[in-house]
Design a protein around this motif. Sequence first.
Motif, short mmCIF file in Angstrom:
data_model
loop_
_atom_site.label_atom_id
_atom_site.label_comp_id
_atom_site.label_asym_id
_atom_site.label_seq_id
_atom_site.Cartn_x
_atom_site.Cartn_y
_atom_site.Cartn_z
N VAL A 358 0.84 -1.21 0.00
CA VAL A 358 0.00 0.00 0.00
C VAL A 358 0.87 1.25 0.00
CG1 VAL A 358 -1.67 1.34 1.34
CG2 VAL A 358 -1.97 -1.12 1.09
N GLU A 359 1.90 1.27 0.84
CA GLU A 359 2.80 2.43 0.92
C GLU A 359 3.55 2.61 -0.40
OE1 GLU A 359 3.43 4.69 3.65
OE2 GLU A 359 1.45 3.84 4.06
N SER A 360 4.01 1.51 -0.99
CA SER A 360 4.79 1.60 -2.23
C SER A 360 3.94 2.04 -3.40
CB SER A 360 5.43 0.23 -2.54
OG SER A 360 6.28 -0.19 -1.50
N SER A 361 2.66 1.66 -3.41
CA SER A 361 1.78 1.99 -4.53
C SER A 361 1.53 3.48 -4.66
CB SER A 361 0.44 1.25 -4.36
OG SER A 361 0.63 -0.15 -4.41
N ARG A 362 1.84 4.22 -3.63
CA ARG A 362 1.69 5.68 -3.70
C ARG A 362 2.83 6.35 -4.46
NH1 ARG A 362 0.25 6.37 2.76
NH2 ARG A 362 -1.78 5.32 2.71
N ILE A 363 3.91 5.59 -4.69
CA ILE A 363 5.08 6.13 -5.38
C ILE A 363 4.94 5.87 -6.87
CG2 ILE A 363 7.59 6.12 -5.49
CD1 ILE A 363 6.41 7.00 -2.78
N GLU A 364 4.98 6.93 -7.67
CA GLU A 364 4.79 6.81 -9.11
C GLU A 364 5.86 5.94 -9.75
OE1 GLU A 364 4.28 9.69 -13.06
OE2 GLU A 364 4.69 10.55 -11.08
N GLU A 365 7.11 6.06 -9.29
CA GLU A 365 8.20 5.28 -9.85
C GLU A 365 7.94 3.78 -9.67
OE1 GLU A 365 12.07 4.78 -11.61
OE2 GLU A 365 10.82 6.57 -11.36
N TYR A 366 7.43 3.39 -8.52
CA TYR A 366 7.11 1.99 -8.24
C TYR A 366 5.98 1.50 -9.13
CZ TYR A 366 5.09 -2.00 -5.73
OH TYR A 366 4.56 -3.22 -5.40
N SER A 367 4.91 2.28 -9.25
CA SER A 367 3.76 1.89 -10.07
C SER A 367 4.16 1.72 -11.52
CB SER A 367 2.64 2.92 -9.93
OG SER A 367 2.19 3.01 -8.59
N ASN A 368 4.99 2.63 -12.03
CA ASN A 368 5.45 2.55 -13.42
C ASN A 368 6.30 1.30 -13.63
OD1 ASN A 368 4.14 4.94 -14.02
ND2 ASN A 368 5.97 6.21 -13.73
N LEU A 369 7.15 1.00 -12.64
CA LEU A 369 8.02 -0.17 -12.75
C LEU A 369 7.19 -1.46 -12.75
CD1 LEU A 369 10.84 -1.35 -12.88
CD2 LEU A 369 10.99 -1.16 -10.39
N ILE A 370 6.19 -1.54 -11.89
CA ILE A 370 5.32 -2.71 -11.83
C ILE A 370 4.59 -2.90 -13.17
CG2 ILE A 370 3.21 -3.66 -10.81
CD1 ILE A 370 5.61 -4.06 -9.07
N SER A 371 4.07 -1.80 -13.72
CA SER A 371 3.37 -1.89 -15.00
C SER A 371 4.30 -2.38 -16.10
CB SER A 371 2.79 -0.52 -15.38
OG SER A 371 1.85 -0.08 -14.43
N SER A 372 5.52 -1.90 -16.09
CA SER A 372 6.51 -2.32 -17.09
C SER A 372 6.84 -3.80 -16.95
CB SER A 372 7.78 -1.48 -16.95
OG SER A 372 8.80 -1.94 -17.80
#
Length: 385
Positions: A358-372
């Motif tokens: 939940v905490e990590s999902s607030r970080i745009e860099e993390y979300s973009n990396l997961i999507s990639s």
Amino acid sequence: MTNSINLKVESTTIIQESKTSSQQCQICGAPALFSNYGVISCSSCKMFFKRNAELKQDSFICDFSNQCEITLYSRRICAACRLAKCFTKGMQIGLIRGSRTKKNTKRKNKKNSIEPVLSTTTSSTLMITNTNSQPCQLSNQLQLDPPTLSIEQWNLITNLTHTFDEYSGLTTALIFKNQQNLLPYKFRFKLGSVSEFIKFIMTNIPQIIEKNRDFRSLSLHDRSILLRNTIKYSECIGATFILHQSHLLDDPYFNQSNEFIFGSDVMSTIIRLSETFDSDATFVKLIFAIIGFSTIAYTVYSDNITSNLIDIKAVLRIQDKYVELAWQYMVFKYSYEQAVIRFCQLIKFLFKVNFTIVESSRIEEYSNLISSIIQQTEQNLMLNN
């Protein structure tokens, strides 16, 4: 950095107690004091040989051409190569038969005097009745006669842990750490190199699940759904465990660079999570395998429509098999009580994983990396199908 980078990680019936000099185990290299069954060996290798010496060598299967390197850190991965090394170094079956014969005699006498017969009672408690009509609870019998793992289960544990070790990127993490520590302090763990390293590790994690034999037995549709739905869990547990095992999270320079990427709050959460891993690495790897077959759709709300699994019964059967395997492994290695305690601690750990996601999902860099990673993983699935 690539997957081609390799690193060799250096990871009691007592026959002669007079040999008490501090030496290395001839099987795995761990500290050893005594000669067991004819060879200087540690207590772990001694018990391994005692349990498996009389089994035929071909009862164990090595998936890597019987060339596994047996060290302190890899000795539990391949039973076939470990047993072969025991014989090669000179361990002798004849030296353990005396003590085993005595135990077998005692067991036979005990069986003759008390023959358990399962019987149903009017209460909800299952009882055991002996020939003297003296009932005792089944739980007491389990404590006297703990469950054992079959050869098939040991092979499955070996395959799961070996797959994790091969594709997780731990070797690369250790190389990266050693290379950075050779640099002057002001050049260590700079933002660019740390960022590339984190991307490499997180990109590698899905391969652990992709290479799983049970996972590959599922349809392409269900494999894709599972990877998409569990990606945040597998990334959180897998990547944090690699950082924990390599002790990179102990380095303030490494953590400082990661704070620029994920923020100080997320890094503090990750560090706290790493401190709660079970001390048994094999158990952690079994839990990781279970997570790979979880039917949880998401941890945080997503606008993406979640597709249903085609054969959810097959997925649940695999997950049940792995859960039972993890439970029996813990009871076999420790005790019933310790297994219960460690599974309770596991529940607390999974709650912390939820919080970290939940905490990590607030970080745009993390979300973009997961999507990639999801996009790349699905492309790999299509190509490998």
